[in-house]
Design an enzyme around this catalytic site. Sequence first.
Site, PDB file in Angstrom:
ATOM      1  N   CYS A 112       5.279 -17.551  -5.437  1.00  0.00           N
ATOM      2  CA  CYS A 112       3.984 -17.542  -4.407  1.00  0.00           C
ATOM      3  C   CYS A 112       2.784 -18.226  -4.627  1.00  0.00           C
ATOM      4  CB  CYS A 112       3.627 -15.742  -4.634  1.00  0.00           C
ATOM      5  SG  CYS A 112       4.790 -14.783  -4.526  1.00  0.00           S
ATOM      6  N   HIS A 248      -3.010 -15.378  -2.229  1.00  0.00           N
ATOM      7  CA  HIS A 248      -1.757 -14.927  -1.895  1.00  0.00           C
ATOM      8  C   HIS A 248      -1.738 -13.471  -1.511  1.00  0.00           C
ATOM      9  CE1 HIS A 248       2.392 -13.798  -2.007  1.00  0.00           C
ATOM     10  NE2 HIS A 248       2.352 -13.173  -3.110  1.00  0.00           N
ATOM     11  N   ASN A 278       4.478  -9.323   1.890  1.00  0.00           N
ATOM     12  CA  ASN A 278       4.309 -10.410   1.189  1.00  0.00           C
ATOM     13  C   ASN A 278       5.347 -11.462   1.419  1.00  0.00           C
ATOM     14  OD1 ASN A 278       4.637 -12.185  -1.041  1.00  0.00           O
ATOM     15  ND2 ASN A 278       4.582 -10.467  -2.707  1.00  0.00           N
TER      16      ASN A 278
HETATM   17  N1  COA Z   1       7.459   5.028  -1.710  1.00  0.00           N
HETATM   18  C1  COA Z   1       6.923   6.276  -2.155  1.00  0.00           C
HETATM   19  N2  COA Z   1       6.828   6.143  -3.623  1.00  0.00           N
HETATM   20  C2  COA Z   1       6.976   4.945  -4.367  1.00  0.00           C
HETATM   21  C3  COA Z   1       7.512   3.750  -3.810  1.00  0.00           C
HETATM   22  C4  COA Z   1       7.574   3.855  -2.322  1.00  0.00           C
HETATM   23  N3  COA Z   1       8.343   3.024  -1.590  1.00  0.00           N
HETATM   24  N4  COA Z   1       7.467   2.750  -4.826  1.00  0.00           N
HETATM   25  C5  COA Z   1       6.924   3.529  -5.677  1.00  0.00           C
HETATM   26  N5  COA Z   1       6.918   4.789  -5.396  1.00  0.00           N
HETATM   27  C6  COA Z   1       6.329   5.835  -6.705  1.00  0.00           C
HETATM   28  C7  COA Z   1       6.747   5.248  -7.985  1.00  0.00           C
HETATM   29  O1  COA Z   1       8.123   5.877  -8.136  1.00  0.00           O
HETATM   30  C8  COA Z   1       5.733   6.294  -8.616  1.00  0.00           C
HETATM   31  O2  COA Z   1       6.084   7.421  -8.614  1.00  0.00           O
HETATM   32  P1  COA Z   1       5.877   8.547 -10.212  1.00  0.00           P
HETATM   33  O3  COA Z   1       4.553   8.498 -10.435  1.00  0.00           O
HETATM   34  O4  COA Z   1       6.569   9.801  -9.700  1.00  0.00           O
HETATM   35  O5  COA Z   1       6.721   7.684 -11.187  1.00  0.00           O
HETATM   36  C9  COA Z   1       4.521   6.180  -7.966  1.00  0.00           C
HETATM   37  O6  COA Z   1       5.025   5.818  -6.544  1.00  0.00           O
HETATM   38  C10 COA Z   1       3.486   5.251  -8.611  1.00  0.00           C
HETATM   39  O7  COA Z   1       4.125   4.070  -8.711  1.00  0.00           O
HETATM   40  P2  COA Z   1       3.581   2.716  -9.271  1.00  0.00           P
HETATM   41  O8  COA Z   1       4.500   1.717  -9.670  1.00  0.00           O
HETATM   42  O9  COA Z   1       2.527   2.893 -10.272  1.00  0.00           O
HETATM   43  O10 COA Z   1       2.609   2.253  -7.772  1.00  0.00           O
HETATM   44  P3  COA Z   1       1.724   1.174  -7.780  1.00  0.00           P
HETATM   45  O11 COA Z   1       0.720   1.984  -7.164  1.00  0.00           O
HETATM   46  O12 COA Z   1       1.720   0.489  -8.941  1.00  0.00           O
HETATM   47  O13 COA Z   1       2.287   0.454  -6.650  1.00  0.00           O
HETATM   48  C11 COA Z   1       3.452  -1.723  -6.132  1.00  0.00           C
HETATM   49  C12 COA Z   1       3.733  -0.338  -6.544  1.00  0.00           C
HETATM   50  C13 COA Z   1       4.981  -2.428  -6.291  1.00  0.00           C
HETATM   51  C14 COA Z   1       3.122  -1.637  -4.708  1.00  0.00           C
HETATM   52  C15 COA Z   1       2.576  -2.444  -6.944  1.00  0.00           C
HETATM   53  O14 COA Z   1       2.499  -2.342  -8.478  1.00  0.00           O
HETATM   54  C16 COA Z   1       2.197  -3.866  -6.486  1.00  0.00           C
HETATM   55  O15 COA Z   1       1.952  -4.177  -5.588  1.00  0.00           O
HETATM   56  N6  COA Z   1       2.223  -4.631  -7.561  1.00  0.00           N
HETATM   57  C17 COA Z   1       2.256  -6.176  -7.493  1.00  0.00           C
HETATM   58  C18 COA Z   1       3.791  -6.606  -6.885  1.00  0.00           C
HETATM   59  C19 COA Z   1       3.558  -8.015  -6.522  1.00  0.00           C
HETATM   60  O16 COA Z   1       2.747  -8.236  -5.971  1.00  0.00           O
HETATM   61  N7  COA Z   1       4.495  -8.725  -6.533  1.00  0.00           N
HETATM   62  C20 COA Z   1       4.656  -9.992  -6.136  1.00  0.00           C
HETATM   63  C21 COA Z   1       3.559 -10.892  -6.697  1.00  0.00           C
HETATM   64  S1  COA Z   1       3.405 -12.401  -6.220  1.00  0.00           S
END
Ligand code: COA
Length: 323
Positions: A112, A248, A278
């Site tokens: 990215c 990004h 993304n």
């Molecule tokens: N729908 C519903 N629930 C979901 C889900 C979805 N698509 N994906 C995850 N969950 C749940 C998880 O299982 C977790 O449940 P739990 O609390 O029972 O374990 C809960 O939601 C929270 O999960 P968490 O991982 O803490 O969520 P988050 O707020 O961190 O969001 C991302 C997850 C992936 C959206 C976030 O971490 C993110 O954007 N990270 C950066 C990723 C990124 O940008 N990558 C590329 C970089 S270039």
Amino acid sequence: MEAKITAIGTYAPEKVIDNHYFESFIETSDEWIRSRTGIIERRFSAEDEYTSDLSVAAVRDLAKRYNKDISDVDFILVATVTHDQIMPSMGTQLQYRLNIPNAAALDISAACAGFGYGITLARSLIHSGMYRKILVIGAETLTKVTDFKDRTSCILFGDGAGAILIEAAENGNIGECIAGAEGSGGQDLYLSTQATQVNGTPIKANNKIVQNGRAVFRWAVTRMSEIFEAIVEKNGLRKEDIDWFIPHSANMRIIEAICQRVGFPVEKSLESLSRYGNTSSASIPLALDEAVRAGKVKKGDKLLLLGFGGGLTYAGTVIEWGI
Ligand code: COA
């Protein structure tokens, strides 16, 4: 000679996928996706539509809108993690398909941050005096390497492409660049066809994007706030001088958190993730071009671009918009 951006173009596949699409095969909801990521919809490439096709379309858009002859381009840099194939490179495919006879061609593997790396390299190549007219392209078909069984990642990704033309000029508009890498976080975001190891951690060989979302999120917020400040300082500016911040587009909460940390108004940030998800190396040019078309970004505006992602990598600069 200095480096100046003289044209921009973009392309995104026609197929629009909203958040409800995912509700039929994973446990999720439109509400969760919108509130946790900011994504409303994304584009999916057709089965027979590849990164090279998106790239060609973005460059044609650029040439048409700005009436640019690209036949004398002398370097093509393509940032992507979703090449049609490893070899031949995307750069060489574009050189052939766009009929650019005398161009060097190279792919950039910086995930990215790839578009930011492309600008950094193009600027250096022009400042060196060796090259005069460079295409920098960020293009991805991430949905072809998305694990649709993983609800934490499959809702994030989309397909798209953006291209800019950078030419030698007396008065350039690309400021000092900062590009860097933190390989120690490589295992937190990967895509592999081989069951190798990254930093001693065994990785899956499924040719799908695997990520530790929380770790990447934390790193992006803390480190990119620092890099934002470093870019401003390296360009001899104050953050008040920046008209638009174009990070990004990974997650709206990442953008908000960076803005809050550095004390920059989030209303002055531009994103493409709400409409495209993304799109990795394409996310910055998609956001920029949309704002240019809408008349939001104007001639003379100072733009701080900052890409970050798998590697881990980052690259950014300040551009004084000049077209
Ligand atoms: N729908 C519903 N629930 C979901 C889900 C979805 N698509 N994906 C995850 N969950 C749940 C998880 O299982 C977790 O449940 P739990 O609390 O029972 O374990 C809960 O939601 C929270 O999960 P968490 O991982 O803490 O969520 P988050 O707020 O961190 O969001 C991302 C997850 C992936 C959206 C976030 O971490 C993110 O954007 N990270 C950066 C990723 C990124 O940008 N990558 C590329 C970089 S270039």
